[in-house]
Design a protein around this motif. Sequence first.
Motif, PDB file in Angstrom:
ATOM      1  N   VAL A 119       2.196   5.417   8.412  1.00 41.71           N
ATOM      2  CA  VAL A 119       0.760   5.138   8.339  1.00 41.71           C
ATOM      3  C   VAL A 119       0.343   5.054   6.877  1.00 41.71           C
ATOM      4  CG1 VAL A 119       0.219   6.213  10.552  1.00 41.71           C
ATOM      5  CG2 VAL A 119       0.195   7.586   8.468  1.00 41.71           C
ATOM      6  N   GLN A 120      -0.753   4.375   6.653  1.00 38.86           N
ATOM      7  CA  GLN A 120      -1.235   4.191   5.293  1.00 38.86           C
ATOM      8  C   GLN A 120      -1.826   5.492   4.750  1.00 38.86           C
ATOM      9  OE1 GLN A 120      -3.568   0.669   4.970  1.00 38.86           O
ATOM     10  NE2 GLN A 120      -4.060   0.968   2.820  1.00 38.86           N
ATOM     11  N   VAL A 121      -1.566   5.757   3.486  1.00 34.48           N
ATOM     12  CA  VAL A 121      -2.072   6.942   2.809  1.00 34.48           C
ATOM     13  C   VAL A 121      -3.174   6.507   1.839  1.00 34.48           C
ATOM     14  CG1 VAL A 121      -1.491   8.820   1.222  1.00 34.48           C
ATOM     15  CG2 VAL A 121       0.125   8.147   3.017  1.00 34.48           C
ATOM     16  N   LEU A 122      -4.303   7.218   1.881  1.00 37.98           N
ATOM     17  CA  LEU A 122      -5.449   6.896   1.019  1.00 37.98           C
ATOM     18  C   LEU A 122      -5.760   5.401   1.074  1.00 37.98           C
ATOM     19  CD1 LEU A 122      -4.669   9.120  -2.125  1.00 37.98           C
ATOM     20  CD2 LEU A 122      -6.265   9.598  -0.260  1.00 37.98           C
ATOM     21  N   PRO A 123      -6.169   4.909   2.231  1.00 32.33           N
ATOM     22  CA  PRO A 123      -6.415   3.471   2.389  1.00 32.33           C
ATOM     23  C   PRO A 123      -7.523   2.934   1.490  1.00 32.33           C
ATOM     24  CG  PRO A 123      -7.190   4.702   4.301  1.00 32.33           C
ATOM     25  CD  PRO A 123      -6.397   5.653   3.480  1.00 32.33           C
ATOM     26  N   GLU A 124      -8.343   3.834   0.930  1.00 39.72           N
ATOM     27  CA  GLU A 124      -9.400   3.348   0.041  1.00 39.72           C
ATOM     28  C   GLU A 124      -8.866   2.871  -1.301  1.00 39.72           C
ATOM     29  OE1 GLU A 124      -9.106   7.856  -0.514  1.00 39.72           O
ATOM     30  OE2 GLU A 124      -9.020   6.389   1.124  1.00 39.72           O
ATOM     31  N   LEU A 125      -7.606   3.198  -1.625  1.00 36.00           N
ATOM     32  CA  LEU A 125      -7.020   2.707  -2.870  1.00 36.00           C
ATOM     33  C   LEU A 125      -6.863   1.193  -2.823  1.00 36.00           C
ATOM     34  CD1 LEU A 125      -4.183   5.326  -3.559  1.00 36.00           C
ATOM     35  CD2 LEU A 125      -6.376   5.135  -4.728  1.00 36.00           C
ATOM     36  N   ASP A 126      -7.049   0.542  -3.954  1.00 36.57           N
ATOM     37  CA  ASP A 126      -6.846  -0.904  -4.012  1.00 36.57           C
ATOM     38  C   ASP A 126      -5.388  -1.233  -3.712  1.00 36.57           C
ATOM     39  OD1 ASP A 126      -9.471  -1.380  -4.695  1.00 36.57           O
ATOM     40  OD2 ASP A 126      -9.090  -1.359  -6.857  1.00 36.57           O
ATOM     41  N   PRO A 127      -5.150  -2.300  -2.967  1.00 36.31           N
ATOM     42  CA  PRO A 127      -3.760  -2.680  -2.673  1.00 36.31           C
ATOM     43  C   PRO A 127      -3.047  -3.155  -3.923  1.00 36.31           C
ATOM     44  CG  PRO A 127      -5.255  -4.385  -1.940  1.00 36.31           C
ATOM     45  CD  PRO A 127      -6.122  -3.231  -2.376  1.00 36.31           C
ATOM     46  N   PHE A 128      -1.724  -3.164  -3.841  1.00 36.69           N
ATOM     47  CA  PHE A 128      -0.889  -3.678  -4.928  1.00 36.69           C
ATOM     48  C   PHE A 128      -0.595  -5.145  -4.625  1.00 36.69           C
ATOM     49  CE2 PHE A 128      -0.117   0.804  -4.385  1.00 36.69           C
ATOM     50  CZ  PHE A 128      -0.173   1.310  -5.674  1.00 36.69           C
ATOM     51  N   ARG A 167      -3.075   2.762 -12.116  1.00 34.65           N
ATOM     52  CA  ARG A 167      -3.897   3.191 -10.983  1.00 34.65           C
ATOM     53  C   ARG A 167      -4.470   4.592 -11.146  1.00 34.65           C
ATOM     54  NH1 ARG A 167      -3.771  -0.497  -6.775  1.00 34.65           N
ATOM     55  NH2 ARG A 167      -2.908  -2.430  -7.643  1.00 34.65           N
ATOM     56  N   GLY A 168      -4.016   5.317 -12.144  1.00 31.99           N
ATOM     57  CA  GLY A 168      -4.559   6.646 -12.388  1.00 31.99           C
ATOM     58  C   GLY A 168      -4.088   7.717 -11.436  1.00 31.99           C
ATOM     59  N   LEU A 169      -2.966   7.495 -10.744  1.00 32.16           N
ATOM     60  CA  LEU A 169      -2.460   8.517  -9.829  1.00 32.16           C
ATOM     61  C   LEU A 169      -1.805   9.637 -10.638  1.00 32.16           C
ATOM     62  CD1 LEU A 169      -0.922   6.372  -6.940  1.00 32.16           C
ATOM     63  CD2 LEU A 169      -3.297   7.044  -7.353  1.00 32.16           C
ATOM     64  N   PRO A 170      -2.045  10.899 -10.281  1.00 27.54           N
ATOM     65  CA  PRO A 170      -1.548  12.043 -11.070  1.00 27.54           C
ATOM     66  C   PRO A 170      -0.078  12.337 -10.787  1.00 27.54           C
ATOM     67  CG  PRO A 170      -2.762  12.851  -9.179  1.00 27.54           C
ATOM     68  CD  PRO A 170      -2.860  11.341  -9.126  1.00 27.54           C
ATOM     69  N   LEU A 171       0.797  11.421 -11.181  1.00 26.71           N
ATOM     70  CA  LEU A 171       2.212  11.537 -10.861  1.00 26.71           C
ATOM     71  C   LEU A 171       3.049  11.679 -12.122  1.00 26.71           C
ATOM     72  CD1 LEU A 171       2.476   8.692  -8.178  1.00 26.71           C
ATOM     73  CD2 LEU A 171       2.061  11.135  -7.788  1.00 26.71           C
ATOM     74  N   THR A 172       4.222  12.294 -11.964  1.00 24.44           N
ATOM     75  CA  THR A 172       5.236  12.345 -13.013  1.00 24.44           C
ATOM     76  C   THR A 172       6.554  11.939 -12.380  1.00 24.44           C
ATOM     77  OG1 THR A 172       5.956  14.635 -12.632  1.00 24.44           O
ATOM     78  CG2 THR A 172       4.013  14.302 -14.061  1.00 24.44           C
ATOM     79  N   HIS A 228       0.855  -1.181   0.000  1.00 28.06           N
ATOM     80  CA  HIS A 228       0.000   0.000   0.000  1.00 28.06           C
ATOM     81  C   HIS A 228       0.893   1.233   0.000  1.00 28.06           C
ATOM     82  CE1 HIS A 228      -3.594  -2.412   1.167  1.00 28.06           C
ATOM     83  NE2 HIS A 228      -2.705  -3.133   1.833  1.00 28.06           N
ATOM     84  N   LEU A 229       0.268   2.379  -0.134  1.00 31.74           N
ATOM     85  CA  LEU A 229       0.995   3.642   0.006  1.00 31.74           C
ATOM     86  C   LEU A 229       1.124   3.969   1.488  1.00 31.74           C
ATOM     87  CD1 LEU A 229      -0.589   5.928  -2.767  1.00 31.74           C
ATOM     88  CD2 LEU A 229       1.533   4.607  -2.863  1.00 31.74           C
ATOM     89  N   TYR A 230       2.354   4.300   1.908  1.00 30.60           N
ATOM     90  CA  TYR A 230       2.611   4.666   3.293  1.00 30.60           C
ATOM     91  C   TYR A 230       3.461   5.933   3.332  1.00 30.60           C
ATOM     92  CZ  TYR A 230       0.889   0.225   5.147  1.00 30.60           C
ATOM     93  OH  TYR A 230       0.100  -0.836   5.508  1.00 30.60           O
ATOM     94  N   ALA A 231       3.335   6.643   4.444  1.00 30.63           N
ATOM     95  CA  ALA A 231       4.168   7.816   4.679  1.00 30.63           C
ATOM     96  C   ALA A 231       4.440   7.928   6.165  1.00 30.63           C
ATOM     97  CB  ALA A 231       3.481   9.087   4.175  1.00 30.63           C
ATOM     98  N   ALA A 232       5.552   8.571   6.498  1.00 28.75           N
ATOM     99  CA  ALA A 232       5.880   8.793   7.903  1.00 28.75           C
ATOM    100  C   ALA A 232       4.934   9.832   8.498  1.00 28.75           C
ATOM    101  CB  ALA A 232       7.325   9.264   8.032  1.00 28.75           C
ATOM    102  N   ARG A 233       4.658   9.679   9.778  1.00 25.06           N
ATOM    103  CA  ARG A 233       3.818  10.672  10.453  1.00 25.06           C
ATOM    104  C   ARG A 233       4.442  12.061  10.340  1.00 25.06           C
ATOM    105  NH1 ARG A 233       0.089   7.831  13.547  1.00 25.06           N
ATOM    106  NH2 ARG A 233       0.624   5.641  13.934  1.00 25.06           N
ATOM    107  N   SER A 234       5.776  12.110  10.413  1.00 22.78           N
ATOM    108  CA  SER A 234       6.458  13.409  10.326  1.00 22.78           C
ATOM    109  C   SER A 234       6.242  14.062   8.967  1.00 22.78           C
ATOM    110  CB  SER A 234       7.952  13.232  10.589  1.00 22.78           C
ATOM    111  OG  SER A 234       8.528  12.336   9.645  1.00 22.78           O
ATOM    112  N   TYR A 235       6.213  13.247   7.905  1.00 25.11           N
ATOM    113  CA  TYR A 235       5.971  13.786   6.564  1.00 25.11           C
ATOM    114  C   TYR A 235       4.556  14.354   6.471  1.00 25.11           C
ATOM    115  CZ  TYR A 235       5.024  13.913   1.550  1.00 25.11           C
ATOM    116  OH  TYR A 235       4.649  14.317   0.291  1.00 25.11           O
ATOM    117  N   PRO A 272      -2.799  13.654   2.432  1.00 22.32           N
ATOM    118  CA  PRO A 272      -3.619  13.646   1.212  1.00 22.32           C
ATOM    119  C   PRO A 272      -5.015  13.081   1.510  1.00 22.32           C
ATOM    120  CG  PRO A 272      -1.458  12.707   0.785  1.00 22.32           C
ATOM    121  CD  PRO A 272      -1.585  12.827   2.274  1.00 22.32           C
ATOM    122  N   GLU A 273      -6.036  13.804   1.096  1.00 21.54           N
ATOM    123  CA  GLU A 273      -7.406  13.356   1.306  1.00 21.54           C
ATOM    124  C   GLU A 273      -8.011  12.767   0.043  1.00 21.54           C
ATOM    125  OE1 GLU A 273      -8.712  13.262   4.197  1.00 21.54           O
ATOM    126  OE2 GLU A 273      -7.233  14.445   5.305  1.00 21.54           O
TER     127      GLU A 273
END
Length: 288
Positions: free
Chosen positions: A249-258, A205-210, A163-170, A177-178
């Motif tokens: 912690v997990q970011v956007l937990p509603e996203l489908d897992p990988f 996954r359609g994430l708006p990334l470059t 899943h997507l994860y990020a540090a609490r400090s970040y 991200p909501e």
Amino acid sequence: MDWNLIRAFLATAETGSLSAAARELKLTQPTLSRQVSALEASLGILLFDRVGRSLVLTPSGKDLLVHVRRMGEAAEELALVASGQAQSIEGLVKISASDIVAAYVLPPLLRQLHERAPGIRVEVVASNGLSDILRREADIAIRHVRPAQPDLVARRCRDSAAHLYAARSYLVARGRPERVEDLATAEFVGFFRVEDLLAALRDERGLPLTVENFRWSANSFVVALEMVRQGLGIGVVQREAAERHDDIVQVLPELDPFPIPVWLATHAELHTSRRIRLVFDFLAEMLG
């Protein structure tokens, strides 16, 4: 013919120098040189031309090498079969796995394995490449792609996921991200070929990334995880590793897992070895 002499010739031809061949065979260079010379004398032909410090195969040497390679392959196969026939439940078993599995999945399992079979010693080969079982780089491999070699015995285990994860400090510094759209300005931690990861996140996954979102990357899953823990960015983290750390912690937990498929593989001949079969079946039980 003396196999030691033939093996000395094969190693020298394959490595291109006496010193490299001596290191491979764990011999001294003078000993290896005498063995090559002894083979030349017994055959009555010159196998190498000495050009400075280099050795160049003569035409006779090239002709002989074709046959000697087949002998070398037969010797490897013989060793493989002999290892497979070993019926002791004591001894060494080499297990290869990705560095994240080697660090976070295998250690607690190995403790249980020791309680079940205390005579077995285990060497973990942490590698994010595909270890070559046929060349005995490992006895058992935990892979994330289906083994395709016909001489391998493979078993599908329970899939893992990331899943997507990020540090609490970040998240405190940058905001949580909501929505998926919020990821467009986020910093990401990548691993290995960032282009492949970007394609999976953006195109599949359609994430708006470059590629500009990936400020950091590593050639190791464990290193990438540590970068995420240090607050450098959001990362794709395997579930078993993420569960060991309270600081991410997990970011956007509603996203489908990988999904991460998990396969066990060993050589068909090695599968007849009691100790390797025991470890293989144990891992299949624990991972399945």
